[in-house]
Design a protein around this motif. Structure first.
Motif, PDB file in Angstrom:
ATOM      1  N   MET A 122      -1.752 -12.783 -15.031  1.00 55.69           N
ATOM      2  CA  MET A 122      -1.204 -11.635 -14.443  1.00 55.69           C
ATOM      3  C   MET A 122      -1.337 -11.952 -12.875  1.00 55.69           C
ATOM      4  O   MET A 122      -0.387 -11.566 -12.080  1.00 55.69           O
ATOM      5  CB  MET A 122      -1.973 -10.692 -15.198  1.00 55.69           C
ATOM      6  N   LEU A 123      -2.524 -12.110 -12.664  1.00 56.87           N
ATOM      7  CA  LEU A 123      -2.812 -12.252 -10.965  1.00 56.87           C
ATOM      8  C   LEU A 123      -1.976 -13.572 -10.602  1.00 56.87           C
ATOM      9  O   LEU A 123      -1.450 -13.208  -9.473  1.00 56.87           O
ATOM     10  CB  LEU A 123      -4.236 -12.643 -10.996  1.00 56.87           C
ATOM     11  N   LEU A 124      -1.730 -14.649 -11.195  1.00 56.42           N
ATOM     12  CA  LEU A 124      -0.873 -15.664 -10.736  1.00 56.42           C
ATOM     13  C   LEU A 124       0.593 -15.168 -10.535  1.00 56.42           C
ATOM     14  O   LEU A 124       1.204 -15.496  -9.430  1.00 56.42           O
ATOM     15  CB  LEU A 124      -0.790 -16.951 -11.877  1.00 56.42           C
ATOM     16  N   ARG A 125       0.952 -14.292 -11.580  1.00 61.34           N
ATOM     17  CA  ARG A 125       2.503 -13.791 -11.411  1.00 61.34           C
ATOM     18  C   ARG A 125       2.562 -12.761 -10.290  1.00 61.34           C
ATOM     19  O   ARG A 125       3.571 -12.990  -9.521  1.00 61.34           O
ATOM     20  CB  ARG A 125       2.547 -13.047 -12.647  1.00 61.34           C
ATOM     21  N   LEU A 126       1.578 -12.018  -9.975  1.00 65.41           N
ATOM     22  CA  LEU A 126       1.386 -11.228  -8.647  1.00 65.41           C
ATOM     23  C   LEU A 126       1.568 -12.084  -7.411  1.00 65.41           C
ATOM     24  O   LEU A 126       2.403 -11.731  -6.432  1.00 65.41           O
ATOM     25  CB  LEU A 126       0.263 -10.201  -8.743  1.00 65.41           C
ATOM     26  N   ALA A 127       0.907 -13.141  -7.374  1.00 68.28           N
ATOM     27  CA  ALA A 127       0.985 -14.018  -6.265  1.00 68.28           C
ATOM     28  C   ALA A 127       1.993 -14.620  -5.984  1.00 68.28           C
ATOM     29  O   ALA A 127       2.488 -14.884  -4.665  1.00 68.28           O
ATOM     30  CB  ALA A 127      -0.247 -14.975  -6.512  1.00 68.28           C
ATOM     31  N   LEU A 128       2.772 -15.345  -6.923  1.00 68.59           N
ATOM     32  CA  LEU A 128       4.123 -15.940  -7.154  1.00 68.59           C
ATOM     33  C   LEU A 128       5.234 -14.784  -6.353  1.00 68.59           C
ATOM     34  O   LEU A 128       5.847 -15.161  -5.703  1.00 68.59           O
ATOM     35  CB  LEU A 128       4.442 -16.263  -8.296  1.00 68.59           C
ATOM     36  N   PHE A 129       4.737 -13.562  -7.102  1.00 63.24           N
ATOM     37  CA  PHE A 129       6.110 -12.490  -6.500  1.00 63.24           C
ATOM     38  C   PHE A 129       5.645 -12.145  -4.939  1.00 63.24           C
ATOM     39  O   PHE A 129       6.712 -11.650  -4.360  1.00 63.24           O
ATOM     40  CB  PHE A 129       5.735 -11.156  -7.382  1.00 63.24           C
ATOM     41  N   ILE A 130       4.485 -11.995  -4.661  1.00 62.98           N
ATOM     42  CA  ILE A 130       4.261 -12.033  -3.119  1.00 62.98           C
ATOM     43  C   ILE A 130       4.789 -13.267  -2.368  1.00 62.98           C
ATOM     44  O   ILE A 130       5.543 -12.748  -1.288  1.00 62.98           O
ATOM     45  CB  ILE A 130       2.712 -11.753  -2.877  1.00 62.98           C
ATOM     46  N   VAL A 131       4.685 -14.369  -2.750  1.00 59.61           N
ATOM     47  CA  VAL A 131       5.230 -15.466  -2.003  1.00 59.61           C
ATOM     48  C   VAL A 131       6.576 -15.230  -2.044  1.00 59.61           C
ATOM     49  O   VAL A 131       7.198 -15.574  -0.963  1.00 59.61           O
ATOM     50  CB  VAL A 131       4.628 -17.078  -2.800  1.00 59.61           C
ATOM     51  N   LEU A 132       7.240 -15.116  -2.976  1.00 62.83           N
ATOM     52  CA  LEU A 132       8.686 -15.157  -3.207  1.00 62.83           C
ATOM     53  C   LEU A 132       9.362 -13.820  -2.294  1.00 62.83           C
ATOM     54  O   LEU A 132      10.245 -14.290  -1.558  1.00 62.83           O
ATOM     55  CB  LEU A 132       9.197 -14.791  -4.562  1.00 62.83           C
ATOM     56  N   GLY A 133       8.392 -12.786  -2.144  1.00 64.24           N
ATOM     57  CA  GLY A 133       8.807 -11.771  -1.228  1.00 64.24           C
ATOM     58  C   GLY A 133       8.733 -12.089   0.081  1.00 64.24           C
ATOM     59  O   GLY A 133       9.702 -11.871   0.892  1.00 64.24           O
ATOM     60  N   VAL A 134       7.782 -12.844   0.481  1.00 67.58           N
ATOM     61  CA  VAL A 134       7.635 -13.111   1.900  1.00 67.58           C
ATOM     62  C   VAL A 134       8.712 -14.111   2.214  1.00 67.58           C
ATOM     63  O   VAL A 134       9.750 -14.204   3.366  1.00 67.58           O
ATOM     64  CB  VAL A 134       6.155 -13.859   2.299  1.00 67.58           C
ATOM     65  N   ILE A 135       9.030 -15.180   1.465  1.00 72.95           N
ATOM     66  CA  ILE A 135      10.114 -16.046   1.606  1.00 72.95           C
ATOM     67  C   ILE A 135      11.403 -15.177   1.973  1.00 72.95           C
ATOM     68  O   ILE A 135      12.215 -15.664   2.321  1.00 72.95           O
ATOM     69  CB  ILE A 135      10.253 -17.097   0.437  1.00 72.95           C
ATOM     70  N   VAL A 136      11.849 -14.344   0.916  1.00 73.85           N
ATOM     71  CA  VAL A 136      13.009 -13.588   0.876  1.00 73.85           C
ATOM     72  C   VAL A 136      13.117 -12.729   2.226  1.00 73.85           C
ATOM     73  O   VAL A 136      14.071 -12.710   2.915  1.00 73.85           O
ATOM     74  CB  VAL A 136      13.280 -12.703  -0.276  1.00 73.85           C
TER      75      VAL A 136
END
Length: 102
Positions: free
Chosen positions: A1-15
């Motif tokens: 769950m925490l890994l998924r949140l971190a990946l979404f944050i990284v994806l959000g920053v890139i976008v």
């Protein structure tokens, strides 16, 4: 769950960065001026070649000596001194220095 949140944050920053770069490019294109100060000259600048090492330098930043009727450009004092030793040319007093664009 925490890994998924971190990946979404990284994806959000890139976008978000991609979106803002796109917006900045559109604004720059509409205004016709580059954003900030660019170190790239707007027009081409004729460069000169150092006869000793072959380095291309801007005439405004090159060291020069007068050799007969021509002006010889150098990237450094060491190249200028080596040229003088090898050819025995150049005037030591008053006829050297940084190039001045006329």
């Amino acid at each position: 769950m925490l890994l998924r949140l971190a990946l979404f944050i990284v994806l959000g920053v890139i976008v978000a960065r991609a979106f803002w770069r796109l917006v900045d490019g559109i604004v720059e294109g509409v205004s016709g001026r580059p954003k900030g100060r660019s170190r790239v000259p707007t027009r081409g600048v004729q460069m000169v070649r150092d006869p000793v090492c072959g380095t291309f330098v801007l005439p405004d930043h090159a060291l020069t000596i007068v050799d007969g009727r021509s002006r010889v450009f150098f990237c450094s004092g060491a190249c200028r001194d080596q040229y003088r030793r090898s050819t025995g040319s150049g005037r030591p007093d008053g006829f050297e220095g940084r190039a001045n664009r006329a």
